[in-house]
Design an enzyme around this catalytic site. Structure first.
Site, PDB file in Angstrom:
ATOM      1  N   GLY A 100       0.813  -1.080   0.064  1.00  0.00           N
ATOM      2  CA  GLY A 100      -0.133  -0.021   0.213  1.00  0.00           C
ATOM      3  C   GLY A 100       1.001   1.238  -0.028  1.00  0.00           C
ATOM      4  O   GLY A 100       0.410   2.268   0.336  1.00  0.00           O
ATOM      5  N   SER A 101       2.019   1.101  -0.372  1.00  0.00           N
ATOM      6  CA  SER A 101       2.940   2.430  -0.455  1.00  0.00           C
ATOM      7  C   SER A 101       2.092   3.476  -1.362  1.00  0.00           C
ATOM      8  O   SER A 101       2.280   4.630  -1.333  1.00  0.00           O
ATOM      9  CB  SER A 101       4.241   2.131  -0.939  1.00  0.00           C
ATOM     10  OG  SER A 101       4.415   1.686  -2.167  1.00  0.00           O
ATOM     11  N   ASN A 102       1.600   2.927  -2.620  1.00  0.00           N
ATOM     12  CA  ASN A 102       0.921   3.960  -3.447  1.00  0.00           C
ATOM     13  C   ASN A 102      -0.236   4.549  -2.597  1.00  0.00           C
ATOM     14  O   ASN A 102      -0.528   5.799  -2.972  1.00  0.00           O
ATOM     15  CB  ASN A 102       0.571   3.272  -4.732  1.00  0.00           C
ATOM     16  CG  ASN A 102       1.608   3.076  -5.590  1.00  0.00           C
ATOM     17  OD1 ASN A 102       1.899   4.247  -6.413  1.00  0.00           O
ATOM     18  ND2 ASN A 102       2.480   1.932  -5.636  1.00  0.00           N
TER      19      ASN A 102
ATOM     20  N   LEU B 287      -2.955  -7.492  -7.824  1.00  0.00           N
ATOM     21  CA  LEU B 287      -2.197  -8.369  -8.555  1.00  0.00           C
ATOM     22  C   LEU B 287      -3.027  -9.278  -9.291  1.00  0.00           C
ATOM     23  O   LEU B 287      -2.508 -10.194 -10.194  1.00  0.00           O
ATOM     24  CB  LEU B 287      -1.218  -9.314  -7.670  1.00  0.00           C
ATOM     25  CG  LEU B 287      -0.227  -8.779  -6.955  1.00  0.00           C
ATOM     26  CD1 LEU B 287       0.535  -9.581  -5.904  1.00  0.00           C
ATOM     27  CD2 LEU B 287       0.679  -7.879  -8.037  1.00  0.00           C
TER      28      LEU B 287
ATOM     29  N   LEU C  78      -6.304 -10.161 -12.352  1.00  0.00           N
ATOM     30  CA  LEU C  78      -7.122  -9.452 -13.308  1.00  0.00           C
ATOM     31  C   LEU C  78      -8.354  -9.125 -13.062  1.00  0.00           C
ATOM     32  O   LEU C  78      -9.017  -9.544 -12.139  1.00  0.00           O
ATOM     33  CB  LEU C  78      -7.206 -10.675 -14.463  1.00  0.00           C
ATOM     34  CG  LEU C  78      -7.448 -10.281 -15.852  1.00  0.00           C
ATOM     35  CD1 LEU C  78      -6.434  -9.359 -16.588  1.00  0.00           C
ATOM     36  CD2 LEU C  78      -7.812 -11.553 -16.643  1.00  0.00           C
TER      37      LEU C  78
ATOM     38  N   ASN D 259      -4.163   1.854 -13.590  1.00  0.00           N
ATOM     39  CA  ASN D 259      -3.215   1.150 -12.857  1.00  0.00           C
ATOM     40  C   ASN D 259      -1.860   1.674 -12.997  1.00  0.00           C
ATOM     41  O   ASN D 259      -1.495   2.336 -13.858  1.00  0.00           O
ATOM     42  CB  ASN D 259      -3.139  -0.346 -13.627  1.00  0.00           C
ATOM     43  CG  ASN D 259      -2.172  -1.315 -12.852  1.00  0.00           C
ATOM     44  OD1 ASN D 259      -2.197  -1.510 -11.656  1.00  0.00           O
ATOM     45  ND2 ASN D 259      -1.250  -1.836 -13.698  1.00  0.00           N
TER      46      ASN D 259
ATOM     47  N   HIS E 255       2.108   0.474 -13.305  1.00  0.00           N
ATOM     48  CA  HIS E 255       2.974  -0.599 -13.391  1.00  0.00           C
ATOM     49  C   HIS E 255       4.430  -0.276 -13.249  1.00  0.00           C
ATOM     50  O   HIS E 255       4.744   0.939 -13.790  1.00  0.00           O
ATOM     51  CB  HIS E 255       2.857  -1.051 -14.849  1.00  0.00           C
ATOM     52  CG  HIS E 255       3.509  -2.361 -15.169  1.00  0.00           C
ATOM     53  ND1 HIS E 255       3.317  -3.569 -14.728  1.00  0.00           N
ATOM     54  CD2 HIS E 255       4.522  -2.472 -15.918  1.00  0.00           C
ATOM     55  CE1 HIS E 255       4.247  -4.286 -14.815  1.00  0.00           C
ATOM     56  NE2 HIS E 255       4.943  -3.751 -15.808  1.00  0.00           N
TER      57      HIS E 255
ATOM     58  N   ASP F 237      -2.249  -5.270 -18.096  1.00  0.00           N
ATOM     59  CA  ASP F 237      -1.095  -4.128 -18.512  1.00  0.00           C
ATOM     60  C   ASP F 237      -1.209  -3.787 -19.977  1.00  0.00           C
ATOM     61  O   ASP F 237      -0.092  -3.186 -20.624  1.00  0.00           O
ATOM     62  CB  ASP F 237       0.299  -4.752 -18.068  1.00  0.00           C
ATOM     63  CG  ASP F 237       0.326  -4.893 -16.652  1.00  0.00           C
ATOM     64  OD1 ASP F 237       1.308  -5.767 -16.423  1.00  0.00           O
ATOM     65  OD2 ASP F 237      -0.303  -4.367 -15.760  1.00  0.00           O
TER      66      ASP F 237
ATOM     67  N   GLU G  15       7.013   6.524  -9.159  1.00  0.00           N
ATOM     68  CA  GLU G  15       5.419   5.770  -8.992  1.00  0.00           C
ATOM     69  C   GLU G  15       4.631   6.814  -8.329  1.00  0.00           C
ATOM     70  O   GLU G  15       3.477   7.449  -8.403  1.00  0.00           O
ATOM     71  CB  GLU G  15       5.197   4.495  -8.608  1.00  0.00           C
ATOM     72  CG  GLU G  15       5.497   3.291  -9.438  1.00  0.00           C
ATOM     73  CD  GLU G  15       5.215   2.083  -8.645  1.00  0.00           C
ATOM     74  OE1 GLU G  15       4.350   1.980  -7.770  1.00  0.00           O
ATOM     75  OE2 GLU G  15       6.256   1.255  -8.691  1.00  0.00           O
TER      76      GLU G  15
END
Ligand code: GRF
Length: 214
Positions: A7-9, A79, A81, A96, A98, A139, A168
């Site tokens: 959860g760093s984003n 992670l 689909l 998303n 990446h 992706d 990011e």
């Protein structure tokens, strides 16, 4: 937000929103396919959270988002689909991040350390983060923007991952700002329209990070 990891984003997005009160979005839900750090961060921040009973159940996912009146979905470290029902319902409003420069080093199984190991194995001189719209394939949605960093001699997957994460954390919150402000749009046939109000958000990237929009 959909997450599966630390959860760093999410943390970067919350910090951005704290520093940018005029940003036209807030995090209203964090959903994960497994117990993870992102859910703990949501709990600590007082943000509603949910663990998906079945990440393949698109109807349940759309219903969950509807219950929380979600307009835009950010995948950060997610992670799985995303089921078709959700990618169709949120077409043009689901993005998303990446940790590589798509279209390179993406696709099924390309996440975490493997991505950076692939970049190093390919001998690439640069890497970075890509924020892209989510479509029914891993992706492969239309790219919105890239935050490039250099690959340094002696880099390991870990040292490269850390450099990419800085990129990011700068790009993702600002793309979400542009998207929710209507300054980034998904046009027909996968065209991405990025207005000046979006490019104005990324004028001071961290040292060593360079931003490019589609
Ligand atoms: C990040 O490298 C992100 O690019 C990828 O998952 C990793 C972990 O994200 N999608 P987070 O720390 O859980 O936000």
């Amino acid at each position: 937000m959909l997450a599966s990891g630390g959860g760093s984003n999410l943390g970067a997005i919350l910090a951005y929103l704290r520093d940018t009160p005029q940003a036209p979005y807030r995090v209203h839900l964090v959903a994960a396919d497994r117990p993870c750090g992102a859910l703990e961060r949501a709990l600590a921040a007082g943000i509603p959270s949910a663990t998906l009973a079945d990440a393949r159940d698109g109807d349940a996912m759309v219903q969950l988002f509807g219950t929380h009146e979600i307009d835009c979905v950010a995948l950060a470290g997610y992670l799985r689909l995303v089921p078709m029902q959700a990618t169709v319902r949120y077409a043009g409003q689901m993005v998303n991040v990446h940790p590589a420069l798509l279209p390179f080093h993406g696709g099924p199984g390309m996440y975490g350390r493997r991505v950076h190991a692939a970049v190093l194995a390919a001998g690439d001189r640069e890497s970075g983060a890509t924020v892209h719209f989510v479509d029914p394939h891993y992706d492969r949605g239309a790219p919105i923007g890239w935050a490039r960093v250099s690959v340094e001699p002696g880099d390991t997957p870990e040292s490269l991952a850390a450099r990419v994460l800085v990129a990011e954390h700068y790009l993702f919150p600002r793309v979400l700002h542009g998207l929710t402000a209507g300054a980034i749009q998904l046009g027909g046939h996968g065209a991405v329209i990025v207005g000046a109000a979006a490019t104005a958000l990324v004028t001071t990237p961290p040292a060593g990070v360079s931003i490019r929009f589609a």
